[in-house]
Design an enzyme around this catalytic site. Structure first.
Site, short mmCIF file in Angstrom:
data_model
loop_
_atom_site.label_atom_id
_atom_site.label_comp_id
_atom_site.label_asym_id
_atom_site.label_seq_id
_atom_site.Cartn_x
_atom_site.Cartn_y
_atom_site.Cartn_z
N PHE A 198 -22.01 -6.74 73.83
CA PHE A 198 -22.33 -5.88 74.93
C PHE A 198 -22.95 -6.90 75.85
O PHE A 198 -23.54 -6.40 77.06
CB PHE A 198 -23.30 -4.67 74.60
CG PHE A 198 -24.40 -5.10 73.66
CD1 PHE A 198 -25.71 -5.49 74.66
CD2 PHE A 198 -24.57 -4.95 72.39
CE1 PHE A 198 -26.66 -5.64 73.87
CE2 PHE A 198 -25.66 -5.31 71.95
CZ PHE A 198 -26.82 -5.67 72.46
N ARG A 209 -35.92 8.14 77.46
CA ARG A 209 -34.24 7.80 77.34
C ARG A 209 -33.57 9.22 77.19
O ARG A 209 -32.39 9.49 77.34
CB ARG A 209 -33.90 6.76 76.29
CG ARG A 209 -34.35 5.37 76.81
CD ARG A 209 -34.42 4.29 75.90
NE ARG A 209 -34.16 2.98 76.52
CZ ARG A 209 -34.56 1.96 75.66
NH1 ARG A 209 -34.61 1.79 74.42
NH2 ARG A 209 -34.36 0.54 76.26
N TYR A 259 -32.10 -11.63 78.97
CA TYR A 259 -31.60 -11.32 77.94
C TYR A 259 -31.05 -12.20 76.78
O TYR A 259 -30.13 -11.92 76.16
CB TYR A 259 -30.59 -10.07 77.89
CG TYR A 259 -31.13 -8.72 78.58
CD1 TYR A 259 -31.69 -8.06 77.31
CD2 TYR A 259 -31.03 -8.25 79.76
CE1 TYR A 259 -32.40 -6.71 77.88
CE2 TYR A 259 -31.47 -6.89 80.16
CZ TYR A 259 -32.43 -6.27 79.06
OH TYR A 259 -32.67 -5.15 79.38
N ARG A 276 -42.79 1.72 73.71
CA ARG A 276 -41.48 1.79 72.95
C ARG A 276 -41.47 3.18 72.71
O ARG A 276 -40.23 3.85 72.46
CB ARG A 276 -41.79 0.63 71.89
CG ARG A 276 -41.61 -0.62 72.14
CD ARG A 276 -40.12 -1.15 72.54
NE ARG A 276 -39.27 -1.26 71.61
CZ ARG A 276 -37.97 -1.51 71.85
NH1 ARG A 276 -37.73 -2.16 72.98
NH2 ARG A 276 -37.12 -1.38 71.16
N HIS A 296 -36.78 -0.52 80.14
CA HIS A 296 -36.84 -1.73 79.08
C HIS A 296 -38.65 -1.54 78.72
O HIS A 296 -39.21 -1.57 79.82
CB HIS A 296 -36.53 -3.04 79.83
CG HIS A 296 -36.84 -4.32 79.01
ND1 HIS A 296 -36.21 -4.35 77.97
CD2 HIS A 296 -37.95 -4.81 78.97
CE1 HIS A 296 -36.76 -5.68 77.33
NE2 HIS A 296 -38.01 -5.90 77.87
N GLU A 307 -41.88 -12.29 78.56
CA GLU A 307 -41.09 -11.44 79.78
C GLU A 307 -41.98 -11.29 80.63
O GLU A 307 -41.59 -11.18 81.85
CB GLU A 307 -40.77 -9.91 78.89
CG GLU A 307 -39.63 -10.22 78.04
CD GLU A 307 -39.32 -8.83 77.32
OE1 GLU A 307 -38.06 -9.00 76.40
OE2 GLU A 307 -39.94 -7.90 77.54
N ASN A 356 -29.69 2.95 80.29
CA ASN A 356 -30.80 3.85 79.40
C ASN A 356 -32.16 3.63 80.04
O ASN A 356 -33.43 3.87 79.47
CB ASN A 356 -30.94 3.31 77.80
CG ASN A 356 -31.36 1.97 77.53
OD1 ASN A 356 -31.39 1.24 78.50
ND2 ASN A 356 -31.09 1.52 76.43
N LYS A 394 -34.61 0.34 84.93
CA LYS A 394 -33.29 -0.34 85.11
C LYS A 394 -32.54 0.20 86.35
O LYS A 394 -32.99 1.34 86.87
CB LYS A 394 -32.49 0.06 83.65
CG LYS A 394 -33.24 -0.92 82.63
CD LYS A 394 -32.34 -0.86 81.25
CE LYS A 394 -32.94 -1.55 80.28
NZ LYS A 394 -31.84 -1.45 79.01
N THR A 442 -33.04 3.15 71.62
CA THR A 442 -31.78 2.57 72.52
C THR A 442 -30.92 3.36 73.22
O THR A 442 -30.53 3.58 74.49
CB THR A 442 -31.27 1.40 71.90
OG1 THR A 442 -32.28 0.52 71.47
CG2 THR A 442 -30.36 0.46 73.03
P1 IDP Z 1 -33.79 -1.93 73.56
O1 IDP Z 1 -33.79 -1.84 74.97
O2 IDP Z 1 -34.12 -0.52 73.09
O3 IDP Z 1 -34.82 -3.08 72.86
P2 IDP Z 1 -31.72 -4.02 72.63
O4 IDP Z 1 -31.09 -3.44 71.16
O5 IDP Z 1 -32.89 -4.87 72.77
O6 IDP Z 1 -32.45 -2.33 72.90
O7 IDP Z 1 -30.82 -3.99 73.63
C1 IDP Z 1 -31.05 -4.22 75.01
C2 IDP Z 1 -30.31 -3.49 75.74
O8 IDP Z 1 -29.07 -3.76 75.77
C3 IDP Z 1 -30.51 -1.94 75.77
O9 IDP Z 1 -31.77 -1.39 76.19
C4 IDP Z 1 -29.21 -1.32 76.23
O10 IDP Z 1 -29.22 -1.69 77.80
C5 IDP Z 1 -28.03 -2.64 76.10
N1 IDP Z 1 -27.40 -2.39 74.80
C6 IDP Z 1 -27.82 -2.38 73.34
N2 IDP Z 1 -26.73 -2.09 72.40
C7 IDP Z 1 -25.74 -1.72 73.45
C8 IDP Z 1 -24.35 -1.44 73.12
O11 IDP Z 1 -24.00 -1.20 72.03
N3 IDP Z 1 -23.72 -1.11 74.05
C9 IDP Z 1 -24.11 -1.00 75.63
N4 IDP Z 1 -25.37 -1.68 75.75
C10 IDP Z 1 -26.15 -1.95 74.68
MG MG Z 2 -34.89 -5.01 72.82
#
Ligand code: IDP
Ligand code: MG
Length: 141
Positions: free
Chosen positions: A57, A102, A49, A85, A115, A126, A112, A9, A91
């Site tokens: 968010f 992370r 997304y 993963r 992805h 994807e 973070n 990212k 996350t």
């Molecule tokens: P993941 O990347 O671990 O699969 P997801 O829930 O799919 O997590 O969320 C996608 C991305 O959205 C996260 O990697 C993060 O960058 C962002 N994100 C998720 N939850 C939040 C939040 O509560 N605040 C800000 N950004 C968030």
């Molecule tokens: Mg995800």
């Protein structure tokens, strides 16, 4: 054999962590079979997304993901989706297991660093978002 899509990212590219992230995947036995650097437009980030449309968010996420260059890669290996993963961690870097990307490198829940696809169905979608089949190099090298 399984394929998955991973992204370094904008926060990772900005902090020169591209090699560090790829190195962790390669050390786990995963093969890079596709690789490119690009910058998403806001509209492209919203499409990538789309499953998160409506979440609080969503705007922050898609603005951030289009804020600078990213590196997209396709990784191949046994259980590649779960492996990536696991190497990525949860996350929120504060909740990610020690030694994960992370936990070690992530800045906050949004920035973070990486992805990784979360299911075989999403991996297919994807990968196709970023790569055409002739950009993926398999087999002997
Ligand atoms: P993941 O990347 O671990 O699969 P997801 O829930 O799919 O997590 O969320 C996608 C991305 O959205 C996260 O990697 C993060 O960058 C962002 N994100 C998720 N939850 C939040 C939040 O509560 N605040 C800000 N950004 C968030
Ligand atoms: Mg995800």
């Amino acid at each position: 054999m399984e394929r998955t899509l991973s992204l370094v990212k904008p926060d990772g590219v900005k902090r020169n962590l591209v090699g560090e992230v790829i190195s962790r995947f390669e050390k786990a036995g995963l093969k890079v079979i596709g690789l490119k650097m690009l910058r998403l437009t806001k509209t492209q980030a919203e499409a990538f997304y789309a499953v998160h449309k409506g979440r609080p968010f969503f705007d922050e996420l898609t603005t951030y993901m289009s804020s600078g260059p990213i590196v997209a890669m396709v990784l191949e290996g046994e259980d590649a989706i779960a492996k990536v993963r696991e190497i990525m961690g949860a996350t929120d870097p504060k909740e990610a297991a020690p030694g994960t990307i992370r936990a070690d490198l992530g800045l906050n829940k949004g920035e973070n660093t990486v992805h990784g696809s979360d299911s075989p169905e999403n991996a297919v979608k994807e990968i196709a978002f970023f790569f055409s089949e002739n950009e993926l190099i398999e087999g002997e090298r």
